[in-house]
Design a protein around this motif. Structure first.
Motif, mmCIF file in Angstrom:
data_model
loop_
_atom_site.group_PDB
_atom_site.id
_atom_site.type_symbol
_atom_site.label_atom_id
_atom_site.label_comp_id
_atom_site.label_asym_id
_atom_site.label_seq_id
_atom_site.Cartn_x
_atom_site.Cartn_y
_atom_site.Cartn_z
ATOM 1 N N THR A 1 0.849 -1.200 0.000
ATOM 2 C CA THR A 1 0.000 0.000 0.000
ATOM 3 C C THR A 1 0.876 1.237 0.000
ATOM 4 O O THR A 1 1.947 1.254 0.628
ATOM 5 N N ARG A 2 0.417 2.280 -0.681
ATOM 6 C CA ARG A 2 1.166 3.531 -0.727
ATOM 7 C C ARG A 2 0.223 4.699 -0.491
ATOM 8 O O ARG A 2 -0.827 4.800 -1.141
ATOM 9 N N LEU A 3 0.598 5.587 0.433
ATOM 10 C CA LEU A 3 -0.115 6.842 0.650
ATOM 11 C C LEU A 3 0.786 7.982 0.204
ATOM 12 O O LEU A 3 1.926 8.099 0.660
ATOM 13 N N ASP A 4 0.284 8.822 -0.703
ATOM 14 C CA ASP A 4 1.011 9.997 -1.165
ATOM 15 C C ASP A 4 0.155 11.232 -0.958
ATOM 16 O O ASP A 4 -0.949 11.336 -1.525
ATOM 17 N N ASN A 5 0.653 12.164 -0.145
ATOM 18 C CA ASN A 5 -0.109 13.389 0.127
ATOM 19 C C ASN A 5 -1.543 13.044 0.528
ATOM 20 O O ASN A 5 -2.500 13.666 0.074
ATOM 21 N N ALA A 6 -1.674 12.067 1.378
ATOM 22 C CA ALA A 6 -2.984 11.603 1.855
ATOM 23 C C ALA A 6 -3.076 11.902 3.344
ATOM 24 O O ALA A 6 -2.318 11.344 4.145
ATOM 25 N N ASP A 7 -3.967 12.787 3.708
ATOM 26 C CA ASP A 7 -4.095 13.244 5.092
ATOM 27 C C ASP A 7 -5.433 12.820 5.685
ATOM 28 O O ASP A 7 -6.435 12.670 4.974
ATOM 29 N N ASN A 8 -5.423 12.627 7.020
ATOM 30 C CA ASN A 8 -6.653 12.313 7.751
ATOM 31 C C ASN A 8 -7.341 11.049 7.234
ATOM 32 O O ASN A 8 -8.567 10.957 7.156
ATOM 33 N N ILE A 9 -6.527 10.071 6.851
ATOM 34 C CA ILE A 9 -7.009 8.762 6.413
ATOM 35 C C ILE A 9 -6.977 7.809 7.617
ATOM 36 O O ILE A 9 -6.128 7.933 8.496
ATOM 37 N N ARG A 10 -7.874 6.845 7.647
ATOM 38 C CA ARG A 10 -7.892 5.854 8.720
ATOM 39 C C ARG A 10 -7.793 4.453 8.108
ATOM 40 O O ARG A 10 -8.594 4.090 7.235
ATOM 41 N N ILE A 11 -6.814 3.696 8.563
ATOM 42 C CA ILE A 11 -6.654 2.304 8.155
ATOM 43 C C ILE A 11 -6.709 1.449 9.420
ATOM 44 O O ILE A 11 -5.940 1.684 10.360
ATOM 45 N N GLU A 12 -7.599 0.472 9.444
ATOM 46 C CA GLU A 12 -7.730 -0.342 10.652
ATOM 47 C C GLU A 12 -8.002 -1.803 10.308
ATOM 48 O O GLU A 12 -8.561 -2.128 9.255
ATOM 49 N N SER A 13 -7.544 -2.665 11.216
ATOM 50 C CA SER A 13 -7.803 -4.114 11.137
ATOM 51 C C SER A 13 -7.453 -4.687 9.767
ATOM 52 O O SER A 13 -8.194 -5.486 9.207
ATOM 53 N N SER A 14 -6.312 -4.286 9.230
ATOM 54 C CA SER A 14 -5.904 -4.725 7.892
ATOM 55 C C SER A 14 -4.545 -5.413 7.932
ATOM 56 O O SER A 14 -3.678 -5.055 8.738
ATOM 57 N N ASN A 15 -4.373 -6.395 7.060
ATOM 58 C CA ASN A 15 -3.084 -7.040 6.842
ATOM 59 C C ASN A 15 -2.508 -6.537 5.525
ATOM 60 O O ASN A 15 -3.102 -6.761 4.467
ATOM 61 N N ILE A 16 -1.383 -5.850 5.605
ATOM 62 C CA ILE A 16 -0.795 -5.235 4.424
ATOM 63 C C ILE A 16 0.605 -5.799 4.232
ATOM 64 O O ILE A 16 1.465 -5.663 5.107
#
Length: 297
Positions: free
Chosen positions: A33-48
């Motif tokens: 997974t990649r976040l670029d200039n991504a703010d106030n995101i929530r990721i939970e209970s995930s296998n990455i």
């Protein structure tokens, strides 16, 4: 479930809020997974997972929340498992970042390029690989805090918990609060890097009259360090305990270890009654105080 062997299965770019990743299994080839200039995101209970590389890269992304996730890699790679670049004020709760027995990553967690003021609570960094490397690498990043966490390497070779890899242009600091590690050292200090080690502080207030030894509810507990700076001010609960504070044992840098805060003082008061004592911190600490003339409910 998102899976691909050749590309990045999930990329979030130029987003601000209103984005939730929940109960997902994400596995990519070079990157999960990649976040670029991504703010106030929530990721939970995930296998990455990155099958051949990094599990997650967080680039230029601030104020995100990660809860109960697993970040990992399953094959040989010279990349970090979790890679943060120029990302600030992110919070990680109950997150596992680990390598399996096969991979040889550069590190488990890389804080790079001004990734400042991030908080890691209940995080486990565990190296299951046979090779030796520091679970945490810090490069040009400062004021990152780990609370109630574990930073471990299973390798028998000598390792530090942290590798500092900056050129000295940033005064890198890491704060450990109730963090355990099996590493043989904390950091490979080269310039002005610094690690502050804190441990949990609990104040236990009881009654010496009436119901002898009974817990005192609602007592005010205050603690100061050797310079008389107040750092702990909490009320006891029904169990007589004031819980939720941390006291610094030491800070260390290139020139040595410094225990300048020790010789702490603590006092408790209620209904005009008072008790006090002094203490030093070598690990998680409970201080017992008795209000000898306590009266009242």
């Amino acid at each position: 479930t998102l899976y691909t062997s050749a590309t990045v299965p999930l990329s979030v770019k130029n987003q601000n809020g209103n984005f939730l990743i929940n109960f997902s299994h994400i596995r990519g080839g070079p990157l999960g997974t990649r976040l670029d200039n991504a703010d106030n995101i929530r990721i939970e209970s995930s296998n990455i997972t990155g099958a051949t590389g990094t599990g997650i890269t967080i680039n230029g992304s601030d104020n995100n929340v990660f809860v109960s996730n697993n970040f990992s890699a399953v094959a040989a790679s010279s990349s970090p498992i979790a890679n943060m670049l120029n990302s600030t004020n992110n919070t990680f709760n109950r997150t596992r970042i680990e390598s399996y027995s096969g991979p040889t990553p550069a590190t488990l967690l890389m804080l790079d390029a001004y990734s400042d003021n991030n908080t890691f609570i209940g995080v486990s960094l565990t190296n299951w690989a046979s090779t030796s490397f520091s679970p945490l690498t810090v490069n040009s990043s400062t004021n990152n805090t780990f609370i109630d966490s574990t930073v471990n390497s299973t390798s028998s070779a000598n390792t530090n918990a942290i590798t500092f890899s900056a050129d000295g242009s940033v005064n890198e600091t890491v704060i450990f609060k109730n963090v355990t590690t099996n590493a043989t050292g904390i950091g490979n200090y080269q310039y002005a890097e610094r690690v502050d080690t804190y441990w949990s502080l609990i104040v236990n207030v009881t009654n010496a009259t009436g119901a002898t030894g009974a817990a005192v509810n609602g007592a005010q507990a205050n603690a100061t360090n050797s310079t008389n700076t107040l750092f702990f001010s909490l009320n006891t609960g029904t169990n007589g305990l004031a819980i939720g504070g941390y006291a610094r044992q030491l800070y260390e840098n290139k020139t040595g270890k410094f225990y300048s805060d020790n010789n702490y003082s603590v006092n408790a008061t209620k209904n005009g009654m008072h008790a006090s004592t002094t203490f030093n911190v070598t690990g998680n600490t409970m201080v017992n105080l008795t209000l000898s003339d306590f009266c009242g409910p």
